[in-house]
Design a protein around this motif. Structure first.
Motif, short mmCIF file in Angstrom:
data_model
loop_
_atom_site.label_atom_id
_atom_site.label_comp_id
_atom_site.label_asym_id
_atom_site.label_seq_id
_atom_site.Cartn_x
_atom_site.Cartn_y
_atom_site.Cartn_z
N PHE A 51 0.85 -1.19 0.00
CA PHE A 51 0.00 0.00 0.00
C PHE A 51 0.89 1.24 0.00
CE2 PHE A 51 0.82 -1.16 4.41
CZ PHE A 51 1.12 0.05 5.03
N TRP A 52 0.24 2.39 -0.21
CA TRP A 52 0.90 3.68 -0.11
C TRP A 52 0.65 4.26 1.27
CZ3 TRP A 52 4.14 4.87 -3.89
CH2 TRP A 52 3.94 4.35 -5.16
N ALA A 53 1.72 4.60 2.01
CA ALA A 53 1.60 5.23 3.33
C ALA A 53 1.66 6.74 3.17
CB ALA A 53 2.75 4.76 4.23
N VAL A 54 0.64 7.42 3.66
CA VAL A 54 0.52 8.88 3.54
C VAL A 54 0.76 9.47 4.92
CG1 VAL A 54 -0.97 10.79 2.82
CG2 VAL A 54 -1.17 8.54 1.71
N THR A 55 1.78 10.33 5.05
CA THR A 55 2.22 10.74 6.37
C THR A 55 2.19 12.24 6.64
OG1 THR A 55 4.49 10.58 5.51
CG2 THR A 55 3.67 8.70 6.79
N ARG A 56 2.12 13.09 5.60
CA ARG A 56 2.04 14.54 5.84
C ARG A 56 0.60 14.97 6.08
NH1 ARG A 56 6.07 17.30 1.32
NH2 ARG A 56 8.05 16.51 2.21
N HIS A 57 0.43 15.97 6.93
CA HIS A 57 -0.90 16.44 7.31
C HIS A 57 -1.72 16.85 6.10
CE1 HIS A 57 -3.91 19.28 8.93
NE2 HIS A 57 -3.82 18.60 10.06
N ALA A 333 2.64 8.54 -8.52
CA ALA A 333 1.54 8.06 -9.36
C ALA A 333 0.81 6.94 -8.63
CB ALA A 333 2.07 7.56 -10.70
N ILE A 334 -0.45 7.17 -8.34
CA ILE A 334 -1.31 6.19 -7.68
C ILE A 334 -2.21 5.59 -8.73
CG2 ILE A 334 -2.96 5.80 -5.80
CD1 ILE A 334 -0.32 6.93 -4.81
N ARG A 335 -2.27 4.29 -8.80
CA ARG A 335 -3.08 3.61 -9.80
C ARG A 335 -4.43 3.20 -9.24
NH1 ARG A 335 -0.69 5.63 -13.98
NH2 ARG A 335 1.49 5.00 -14.22
N GLU A 336 -5.43 3.19 -10.10
CA GLU A 336 -6.75 2.71 -9.70
C GLU A 336 -6.62 1.33 -9.04
OE1 GLU A 336 -11.02 1.40 -11.72
OE2 GLU A 336 -9.53 2.49 -12.91
N GLY A 337 -7.24 1.19 -7.88
CA GLY A 337 -7.19 -0.07 -7.14
C GLY A 337 -6.09 -0.13 -6.10
N ASP A 338 -5.14 0.82 -6.12
CA ASP A 338 -4.09 0.83 -5.09
C ASP A 338 -4.68 1.16 -3.72
OD1 ASP A 338 -2.20 0.34 -7.01
OD2 ASP A 338 -1.20 2.30 -6.87
N LYS A 339 -4.10 0.56 -2.72
CA LYS A 339 -4.46 0.90 -1.34
C LYS A 339 -3.68 2.13 -0.90
CE LYS A 339 -3.78 -3.38 0.35
NZ LYS A 339 -3.84 -4.50 1.35
N VAL A 340 -4.39 3.06 -0.27
CA VAL A 340 -3.80 4.31 0.22
C VAL A 340 -4.16 4.40 1.70
CG1 VAL A 340 -3.77 6.81 -0.03
CG2 VAL A 340 -4.07 5.37 -2.06
N VAL A 341 -3.14 4.44 2.57
CA VAL A 341 -3.37 4.40 4.01
C VAL A 341 -2.86 5.69 4.64
CG1 VAL A 341 -2.86 3.19 6.17
CG2 VAL A 341 -3.20 1.89 4.05
N VAL A 342 -3.74 6.40 5.33
CA VAL A 342 -3.36 7.63 6.01
C VAL A 342 -2.98 7.30 7.46
CG1 VAL A 342 -4.79 9.10 4.55
CG2 VAL A 342 -5.75 8.19 6.67
N PHE A 343 -1.95 7.97 7.96
CA PHE A 343 -1.47 7.75 9.32
C PHE A 343 -1.73 9.01 10.16
CE2 PHE A 343 0.53 4.34 7.08
CZ PHE A 343 0.59 3.31 8.01
#
Length: 435
Positions: A51-57, A333-343
């Motif tokens: 997955f993609w880890a999203v860490t900035r506010h 680049a985020i592809r359709e169907g990718d998991k995106v996880v906010v922290f």
């Protein structure tokens, strides 16, 4: 950052047993604010696709607000992928719906989303007046639990575990009062919450299938007992209405399946938000004696202090979305169907938004933390949670002159809930009102 081996791991639930990994989050925020994370097999759970880890506010807020691009519906909201057979069931829950139909692949379309309608129905049950009426009850409960805990501490040489003696019961009993659950059934809610929330923790007994393999505690089979109870309670409330949330839900236009999912959501999220946040706030106060003195002396307002304690110890660590279309986030680049996880814990300590983010400042204002989320899924019970925390901290202040740690806290092994399993403290006796 370079290749994937250079990216700090923030997935492994075992990391969080030592506390929020601030050094790892700082490295990601600075060098890879949207970073690819692996999902290896851990604690008996199967490997996932990553997955993609999203860490900035700013990026966390963008993801949470943009439900058209980052869907709660497509893959639900937990990092681990649910069993495809369970997805239709999981999507009945408001948390796993989108406010309006997202651009979805045709194969995944399940009909219109009811998020807005369901949220409006439940909002009617969480009226400010109803919640405020619980303030007196919550205060009486906090006062009684603290008195008993401090009496036990005196008998045990001054040390007490505030999780075992105060915060677990405080959160559960307040929730059951709000819902209208009979006192004799409170143990059921506690057991169901433990099963759902603590499933990653090796100290908790795993939920296994007939072959001895771990199963999703949110699957239909695992929740059948809770759902049966919800229907029985709803029938009782229709026959014997009272001033509680279950009466409101039982007499609304909710379908049976929707009512069951709301009971699940309120039982688990409603209990564990305060159950995780309360000891986290008390831990922060014990670790920062100067700020504790400012609060005890009345130098800072309790309402402001509650939000700062929530910022440094958010009850939820992460939430997952699924990309509904190709997009770009922080240059990746985020592809359709990718998991995106906010922290949430990382966003709450982003130096770009919070000056000196690792300094506890109970007077911090403004304080745009994301501990209750943001966008269309912002926590419906945030007002109720803040009220409970404010009352508890006020009663701790009345009951003693301060808290100091008597040993290290024990934390939940989880990359989802920022839980504390034990908080040993010593208290100082009240010395009377300040001169």
């Amino acid at each position: 950052m370079g290749d994937a081996s250079d990216v700090p791991d923030v997935f492994d639930p075992r990391i969080y047993a030592a506390g929020i990994p601030h050094d790892r989050f700082r490295a990601l925020r600075d060098r890879a604010p949207v970073a690819r994370q692996e999902e290896p097999e851990i604690l008996g759970w199967p490997a996932g696709p990553g997955f993609w880890a999203v860490t900035r506010h700013a990026d966390v807020v963008r993801v949470l607000k943009d439900s058209r691009t980052y869907s709660s519906h497509l893959g639900a909201t937990q990092i681990r992928d649910p069993d495809p057979a369970d997805l239709p069931f999981i999507r009945r829950m408001m948390l796993n719906q989108d406010p309006s139909p997202s651009p979805q692949p045709r194969s995944s379309r399940e009909g219109p989303h009811d998020h807005g309608r369901l949220r409006r129905l439940v909002s009617r049950a969480f009226t400010p007046g109803r919640i405020e009426r619980f303030a007196a009850t919550a205060r009486e409960r906090a006062r009684g639990l603290l008195a008993e805990a401090l009496a036990g501490a005196d008998a045990a040489g001054g040390e007490v575990d505030l999780v075992r003696t105060v915060t677990d019961d405080y959160a559960l009993l307040n929730l059951t009062d709000l819902l209208g659950v009979p006192a004799s059934d409170r143990g059921l809610l506690h057991a169901w919450t433990e099963r759902v929330i603590a499933y990653q923790d090796p100290d908790e007994p795993p939920v296994l299938d007939a072959a001895g393999r771990p199963v999703n505690p949110r699957s239909p089979a695992m929740l059948a007992e809770m759902f049966d109870y919800a229907q029985e309670l709803a029938a009782h409330k229709r026959a014997h209405p009272a001033d509680d949330v279950m009466t409101s839900l039982a007499t609304s236009e909710l379908a049976d399946a929707e009512l069951e999912m709301f009971f699940f959501l309120l039982t688990v999220a409603g209990n564990d938000t305060v159950r995780a946040a309360a000891p986290g706030g008390l831990l922060a106060l014990a670790e920062h004696p100067r700020e504790q003195r400012r609060l005890w002396s009345g130098e800072v307002a309790m309402e402001t202090a509650v939000d700062e304690l929530l910022r440094v110890h958010p009850p939820v660590l992460s939430f997952r979305r699924t990309a509904a279309q190709d997009t770009v986030l922080a240059g990746r680049a985020i592809r359709e169907g990718d998991k995106v996880v906010v922290f949430h814990a990382s966003a709450n300590h982003d130096e770009r938004v919070f000056p000196e983010p690792h300094r506890l400042d109970l007077g911090r204002n403004p304080n745009p933390h994301v501990s209750f989320g943001d966008g269309p899924h912002v926590c419906l019970g945030a007002h109720f949670a803040r009220l409970q925390l404010r009352v508890l901290y006020e009663e701790v202040r009345e009951a003693c002159d301060g808290l100091t740690l008597a040993g290290p806290p024990r934390r939940l092994v989880s990359n989802f809930i920022n839980g504390i399993k034990a908080l040993p403290v010593r208290t100082r006796e009240p010395s009377g009102p300040p001169a």
